[in-house]
Scaffold this active site. Structure first.
Site, short mmCIF file in Angstrom:
data_model
loop_
_atom_site.label_atom_id
_atom_site.label_comp_id
_atom_site.label_asym_id
_atom_site.label_seq_id
_atom_site.Cartn_x
_atom_site.Cartn_y
_atom_site.Cartn_z
CB CYS A 337 -12.07 -21.17 14.52
SG CYS A 337 -10.92 -22.46 14.95
NE ARG A 366 -2.25 -23.51 17.76
CZ ARG A 366 -2.45 -23.40 16.46
NH1 ARG A 366 -1.63 -23.99 15.62
NH2 ARG A 366 -3.47 -22.70 15.99
CD GLN A 384 -3.65 -18.78 14.25
OE1 GLN A 384 -4.66 -18.75 14.93
NE2 GLN A 384 -3.32 -19.82 13.51
CG ASP A 386 -7.45 -17.00 12.84
OD1 ASP A 386 -7.54 -17.48 11.70
OD2 ASP A 386 -7.42 -17.67 13.87
CG HIS A 388 -12.76 -17.90 11.74
ND1 HIS A 388 -12.02 -17.26 12.70
CD2 HIS A 388 -12.16 -19.09 11.51
CE1 HIS A 388 -11.01 -18.04 13.05
NE2 HIS A 388 -11.07 -19.15 12.34
CE LYS A 472 -3.70 -27.67 6.52
NZ LYS A 472 -2.77 -27.18 7.50
CG HIS A 518 -11.22 -21.98 9.62
ND1 HIS A 518 -11.16 -22.07 10.99
CD2 HIS A 518 -12.23 -22.79 9.25
CE1 HIS A 518 -12.10 -22.91 11.42
NE2 HIS A 518 -12.76 -23.36 10.37
#
Length: 641
Positions: A337, A366, A384, A386, A388, A472, A518
């Site tokens: 992000c 991570r 991910q 992902d 946005h 979320k 997100h």
């Protein structure tokens, strides 16, 4: 008199001091026999605890998650009583309920302990359960609690007492065992009819490796013996479906100590599977108005300081990458992000440009503790799906609903039919864990709740489960074995646009702040694939299978025909391979079954002479002979999303 409001909205009058069990008895004796605890104004209480004022009451049974949790926490106390009776001098740490049962961390002193002693402990637990001992709650002063555990010489309970304020401490006693506990508990021990100790492991006290390692005993209990039998059967089935086992057999992925723990290597077949999932999602995203972007695998430390990720996760992430330039530090990307915020800032935006939707299959890193790594479900590097979305405040709810539609489209295509949408909100009692104003949090939470309600989702609310920058909607999916997994997630974020000073020019010609959404319908490809493997036991939908067919020539004489057949199928975008090994056909069929290849095409003298294929389907057996064209049409009809 006080008013008790039940979940169906009905209101009943009772005398002050009524218990939830008495409320249940006034409704039905059959109901009362099954009540384990009660939710009173949203807090779980003992069914025997007096209610002194008007309240909303929900009676909890084995069919409620909070009822199960109470049952299992009470079972942990009963196991502790059994351990204390069998092994005098045992000291106890903590014994919480977990998703499938409970554990207790115990200190046996110098005594060696192994799973060989499980049967003896199980028998003792059932013996104690039959005594029908009540779980008795007793508020106690901190001084008296300290005195009790000092006399008992239990340093672990004394350590826990340090953090508890006077006036908030309670003991629970059943039979000959007393524990420091806030409860709640089931009415008495007789509800526990079946028990199985599952495993034993080491656990450092309070997770601190510098402190003593305790023995953690995992167990599960049930109100019926038949339910334990069914549970153990499901565990056996789960072993067969374990994605680590099937991933190896199907040659999908591997791990290497030289590469590093928690860093999966995708083999050709696994890569094909991933790419099909990616292509499936990219098609859906293009249709929904997303634009694809790519960002680096690393970012300057200041990027994550700005976003807040450094403050929240810096200590637990991979350590900084230092460059030859003094003081310059980079981090392996923990999130996509912040990078997407910087892409948004590359040019001025008008209200007419919004919403802007950026999507990326971005790999992030991570640092998970080595003990928490588990196959593909818990890794250190993962990709991910992902995206946005940057939108005006008046667009948030509509965009959020469109993302819900996308998540449900994914679940339907892949056979995930049993799911719950979890509304994950911040902990109202610990706001220091989060960034941003109360006003923005209220707006974000309202958008999610309203959107989920308007889409008719079955939802549960969980406080304290929000991301640090916003609430979320997490999709909790139950697989074919009934296990719960968190997969897709959608988040509303008013905070990162502020931290990155994102703007657009409104119709009033003034600068305004966009809202950020997100979303990741898969969550991560690694975890999603692991869950998918176990959900369908490796029998992927045909469109997703990395190998849709395997041609099995009966002997070397028929290999040329096998090659022509393979080329013909591949010309129609049907993917597969030929088994050229010098093995008997029975062995080739068995090996193809283990690898879960959907279609086996056996070719010999007759098939070669007549231009046919003899078709077997995985798990179904012989489908007979057919022409190549008929087989093509059958398989192309099946390859639909």
């Amino acid at each position: 008199m006080i008013s008790i409001t039940l979940p169906d909205g009905s209101v009943r009058q009772y005398e002050q001091g009524v218990t939830s069990m008495q409320v249940a008895q006034s409704i039905s004796e059959g109901l009362a026999r099954n009540v384990l605890a009660a939710e009173v104004d949203g807090v779980v209480w003992d069914a025997s605890r007096a209610i002194e004022q008007d309240a909303a009451v929900k009676l909890l049974t084995w069919n409620d998650l909070k009822g199960k949790a109470t049952f299992w926490h009470s079972s942990a106390h009963l196991m502790a009583e059994a351990l204390e009776a069998l092994y005098p001098g045992t000291k106890f740490g903590i014994g919480p309920a977990i998703e499938t049962g409970f554990y207790y961390d115990v200190d046996f002193g110098d005594r060696e302990f192994s799973s060989d002693e499980f049967k003896k402990i199980e028998d003792k637990i059932l013996e104690l359960a039959k005594t029908r001992e009540e779980f008795i709650r007793k508020p106690i002063s901190k001084a008296d609690a300290i005195e009790y555990f000092t006399e008992k010489d239990d340093e672990y309970k004394l350590d826990l007492l340090k953090d508890l304020p006077d006036g908030s401490i309670t003991f629970y006693t059943q039979g000959n065992f007393t524990d420091l506990c806030r409860g709640p508990h089931i009415p008495n021990t007789s509800f526990i009819k079946a028990v199985k100790l599952m495993s034993v492991a080491g656990a450092y006290w309070r997770g601190d490796e510098s402190r003593k390692q305790l023995t953690r005993i995992y167990a599960v209990t049930f109100p019926k013996a038949s339910e334990l039998t069914e549970y153990l059967h499901l565990l056996e089935e789960a072993k067969k479906r374990d994605h680590r086992k099937l991933g190896k057999e199907m040659e999908l992925f591997a791990f290497s100590e030289k590469v590093g723990m928690g860093l999966p290597l995708w083999l050709p077949k696994g890569t094909a599977l991933r790419e099909r999932l990616v292509n499936f999602m990219q098609k859906a995203q293009v249709k929904a108005g997303y634009e694809q972007v790519i960002t680096p695998h690393i970012g300057h430390k200041n990027l994550y300081v700005t976003s807040g990720h450094y403050e929240k996760y810096g200590a637990d992430s991979f350590q900084p990458i230092k460059t030859p330039q003094e003081g310059e530090e980079f981090f392996l990307k923990p999130m996509n992000c912040p990078h997407h915020c910087e892409i948004y800032k590359t040019k001025p935006r008008s209200y007419k440009d919004l919403p802007v939707r950026y999507a990326e299959f971005g790999t992030v890193y991570r640092y998970e503790q080595s003990g928490e790594l588990h196959g593909l479900t818990r890794v250190r590097g993962f990709t991910q799906d992902d995206a946005h979305l940057f939108c005006r405040p008046d667009q948030v709810k509509e965009e959020f609903k469109k993302v819900i539609d996308l998540v449900l489209y994914v679940f339907t295509a892949l056979g995930f039919e049993n799911y719950t949408a979890q509304v994950s909100l911040r902990d109202p009692n610990n706001k220091s864990k989060y960034i941003g104003s109360d006003e923005n949090w209220a707006l974000a939470e309202a958008s999610i709740i309203e959107a989920a309600d308007e889409k008719g989702l079955k939802t549960v609310v969980e406080y304290g489960e929000a991301a640090f920058y916003g609430p979320k909607l997490d999709f909790m999916v139950r697989d074919a074995l009934g296990r719960k997994w968190q997969l897709g997630t959608i988040q509303v974020d008013y905070n990162l646009p502020e931290r990155f000073e994102l703007e657009y020019t409104g119709s009033d010609n003034q600068k305004h702040r966009p809202v950020m959404i997100h979303r990741a319908p898969f969550g991560s490809l690694e975890r999603f694939i692991a869950v998918l493997i176990e959900h369908c036991a490796g029998n992927f939908p045909l469109w997703l299978s990395p190998e849709q067919f395997i041609i099995l020539p009966i002997s070397e004489k028929y290999e040329d025909y096998a090659k022509k057949l393979s080329e013909s199928l591949k010309d129609s975008d049907i993917c597969g391979l030929i088994d050229f090994r010098d093995e008997k056909i029975g062995r080739k069929i068995r090996d193809a079954e283990v690898k879960k290849i959907p279609y086996m095409l056996i070719v010999g003298e007759k098939e070669t002479a007549e231009g046919l294929v003899s078709v077997r389907k995985h798990g179904q057996g012989d489908l007979g002979s057919m022409s190549i064209e008929d087989f093509k049409q059958q398989i192309l009809k099946e390859i639909t999303v």
